[in-house]
Design an enzyme around this catalytic site. Structure first.
Site, PDB file in Angstrom:
ATOM      1  N   SER A 150       0.918  -1.128   0.013  1.00 45.95           N
ATOM      2  CA  SER A 150       0.044   0.017  -0.079  1.00 45.95           C
ATOM      3  C   SER A 150       0.825   1.150  -0.070  1.00 45.95           C
ATOM      4  O   SER A 150       2.168   1.050   0.385  1.00 45.95           O
ATOM      5  CB  SER A 150      -1.096  -0.008   1.058  1.00 45.95           C
ATOM      6  N   TYR A 163      -0.951  -0.673  10.714  1.00 42.86           N
ATOM      7  CA  TYR A 163      -1.183  -1.085   9.137  1.00 42.86           C
ATOM      8  C   TYR A 163      -0.145  -0.369   8.451  1.00 42.86           C
ATOM      9  O   TYR A 163       0.519  -1.178   7.652  1.00 42.86           O
ATOM     10  CB  TYR A 163      -2.757  -0.256   8.550  1.00 42.86           C
TER      11      TYR A 163
HETATM   12  N1  NAD Z   1      -8.759  -0.421  -0.851  1.00 45.01           N
HETATM   13  C1  NAD Z   1      -7.813   0.203  -0.496  1.00 45.01           C
HETATM   14  O1  NAD Z   1      -7.867   1.347  -0.449  1.00 45.01           O
HETATM   15  C2  NAD Z   1      -6.454  -0.346  -0.506  1.00 45.01           C
HETATM   16  C3  NAD Z   1      -5.270   0.653  -0.387  1.00 45.01           C
HETATM   17  C4  NAD Z   1      -3.968  -0.115  -0.344  1.00 45.01           C
HETATM   18  C5  NAD Z   1      -3.783  -1.327  -0.350  1.00 45.01           C
HETATM   19  N2  NAD Z   1      -4.935  -1.934  -0.166  1.00 45.01           N
HETATM   20  C6  NAD Z   1      -4.580  -3.652   0.372  1.00 45.01           C
HETATM   21  O2  NAD Z   1      -5.348  -4.283  -0.889  1.00 45.01           O
HETATM   22  C7  NAD Z   1      -5.427  -5.710  -0.335  1.00 45.01           C
HETATM   23  C8  NAD Z   1      -6.885  -6.269  -0.811  1.00 45.01           C
HETATM   24  O3  NAD Z   1      -7.796  -5.370  -0.036  1.00 45.01           O
HETATM   25  P1  NAD Z   1      -9.280  -4.633  -0.666  1.00 45.01           P
HETATM   26  O4  NAD Z   1      -9.161  -3.342  -0.276  1.00 45.01           O
HETATM   27  O5  NAD Z   1      -9.416  -5.479  -1.773  1.00 45.01           O
HETATM   28  O6  NAD Z   1     -10.080  -5.234   0.884  1.00 45.01           O
HETATM   29  P2  NAD Z   1     -11.502  -5.944   0.702  1.00 45.01           P
HETATM   30  O7  NAD Z   1     -11.868  -6.197   2.142  1.00 45.01           O
HETATM   31  O8  NAD Z   1     -12.562  -5.667  -0.329  1.00 45.01           O
HETATM   32  O9  NAD Z   1     -10.945  -7.667   0.377  1.00 45.01           O
HETATM   33  C9  NAD Z   1     -10.008  -8.301   1.172  1.00 45.01           C
HETATM   34  C10 NAD Z   1     -10.227  -9.737   1.179  1.00 45.01           C
HETATM   35  O10 NAD Z   1      -9.284 -10.438   1.880  1.00 45.01           O
HETATM   36  C11 NAD Z   1      -9.996 -11.407   2.767  1.00 45.01           C
HETATM   37  N3  NAD Z   1      -9.269 -11.868   4.017  1.00 45.01           N
HETATM   38  C12 NAD Z   1      -9.242 -11.174   4.796  1.00 45.01           C
HETATM   39  N4  NAD Z   1      -8.444 -11.969   5.859  1.00 45.01           N
HETATM   40  C13 NAD Z   1      -7.989 -12.707   5.287  1.00 45.01           C
HETATM   41  C14 NAD Z   1      -7.204 -13.920   5.799  1.00 45.01           C
HETATM   42  N5  NAD Z   1      -6.524 -13.909   7.023  1.00 45.01           N
HETATM   43  N6  NAD Z   1      -6.977 -14.918   4.888  1.00 45.01           N
HETATM   44  C15 NAD Z   1      -7.588 -14.944   3.745  1.00 45.01           C
HETATM   45  N7  NAD Z   1      -8.208 -13.956   3.168  1.00 45.01           N
HETATM   46  C16 NAD Z   1      -8.416 -12.960   3.874  1.00 45.01           C
HETATM   47  C17 NAD Z   1     -11.402 -11.066   2.919  1.00 45.01           C
HETATM   48  O11 NAD Z   1     -12.231 -11.937   3.240  1.00 45.01           O
HETATM   49  C18 NAD Z   1     -11.510 -10.205   1.250  1.00 45.01           C
HETATM   50  O12 NAD Z   1     -12.302 -11.154   0.620  1.00 45.01           O
HETATM   51  C19 NAD Z   1      -5.079  -5.669   0.989  1.00 45.01           C
HETATM   52  O13 NAD Z   1      -3.842  -6.089   1.210  1.00 45.01           O
HETATM   53  C20 NAD Z   1      -5.224  -4.152   1.240  1.00 45.01           C
HETATM   54  O14 NAD Z   1      -4.268  -3.820   2.514  1.00 45.01           O
HETATM   55  C21 NAD Z   1      -6.162  -1.778  -0.085  1.00 45.01           C
END
Ligand code: NAD
Length: 276
Positions: A150, A163
């Protein structure tokens, strides 16, 4: 294993494992890999969500399988690595360590259990993914890894300490792996976005004073979609690039931090005390 030939673009016709594939960025990675002729193992702690992604892939004629996996549990990721090969009848050629959770709050508002929870998923999840797949790729003679970090990994945004720490760890892990594997045929890319509209706020532990703001303002003004982020990251992986920094604000923070870290942190402290 030597019989399995390598595709010069690892996102094409991949035999992929995507963690956290049931939602958001992970789901977009899985769907994009399907469009690129790939077979995808969709792993998620929420099996029903992973199954929905598999159904979407099937609608587009892509082969996909759902597996329940908590990426924080080493033995579950070890089992995933074995099961994925059995399901696809082919060695895995690409792993996307994407699963992650959101955690916000001032440093002294966070419990140790909060720290353990976010570290378990966001950092150990990626460590486990790399630990179990790198040896397999070395044995195969090629492979590719995308780690989802991120912009939080370098922006040091206040009220996101734990985080931020997990994402800095993912960034450092990916940079080190890239250097170690440079001479091999194993590509590494690390994704560092700012806000992308997904379920991360809804699924995370975010103080209520922020959830409204995040849902209604920031997420709606986010500059890019999870689909665009997935496409860009896969394209950069194919080109052998290490970093994917998709949005303009993420690029700006990256530049400011590198050009003048002192000025950047002063600016950060000033703007935090001004706006809070
Ligand atoms: N959305 C944002 O703004 C953003 C920005 C930067 C980075 N990210 C990163 O992107 C990645 C995906 O996040 P997202 O935004 O799509 O969120 P999201 O909540 O939409 O999806 C995350 C998925 O991970 C699964 N999950 C959670 N804990 C888990 C575990 N212990 N084992 C396996 N699966 C698990 C959840 O069930 C969900 O399906 C993450 O690593 C997040 O930190 C997101």
């Amino acid at each position: 294993m030597g019989l399995f030939s390598k595709n010069s673009k690892p996102s094409q016709q991949a035999y992929a494992v995507v963690t956290g594939a049931g939602s958001g960025i992970g789901q977009s990675f899985a769907l994009e890999l399907g469009k690129r002729g790939g077979t995808v193992v969709c792993a998620d702690i929420n099996l029903a969500a992973a199954e929905k992604t598999v159904a979407l892939l099937a609608e587009h004629g892509a082969k996909a399988y759902a597996v329940a996996c908590d990426v924080g549990q080493a033995e579950q990721v070890a089992a995933l690595a074995e099961q994925a090969e059995q399901l696809m009848q082919h060695p895995v050629t690409l792993v996307i360590n994407n699963a992650g959770v959101g955690l916000g709050g001032k440093f002294d508002e966070l419990s140790l259990e909060d720290w353990q929870w976010v570290t378990h998923v966001n950092l150990w999840g990626v460590i486990h993914g790399c630990h179990y797949f790198v040896p397999k790729f070395k044995k195969l003679g090629h492979g590719a890894i995308i780690n989802v970090a991120s912009a939080a990994g370098y922006t040091a945004a206040p009220e996101m300490t734990a985080y931020n720490v997990t994402k800095s760890g993912v960034l450092a892990l990916s940079e080190t792996l890239f250097a170690e594997l440079k001479k091999s045929d194993i590509k590494v890319n690390v994704l560092c976005p700012t806000l992308v509209p997904t379920n991360i706020i809804k699924n995370g532990r975010i103080p209520s004073r922020y959830s409204g703001l995040a849902d209604h303002a920031l997420m709606n003004f986010a500059m890019t979609t999870s689909e665009a982020v997935a496409k860009l990251t896969l394209n950069r992986l194919d080109k052998g690039k290490l970093y994917t920094i998709p949005q303009l604000d993420a690029k700006l923070f990256w530049l400011m931090k590198r050009v003048s870290p002192n000025l950047y942190t002063k600016f950060l402290g000033f703007s935090y005390s001004f706006f809070k």
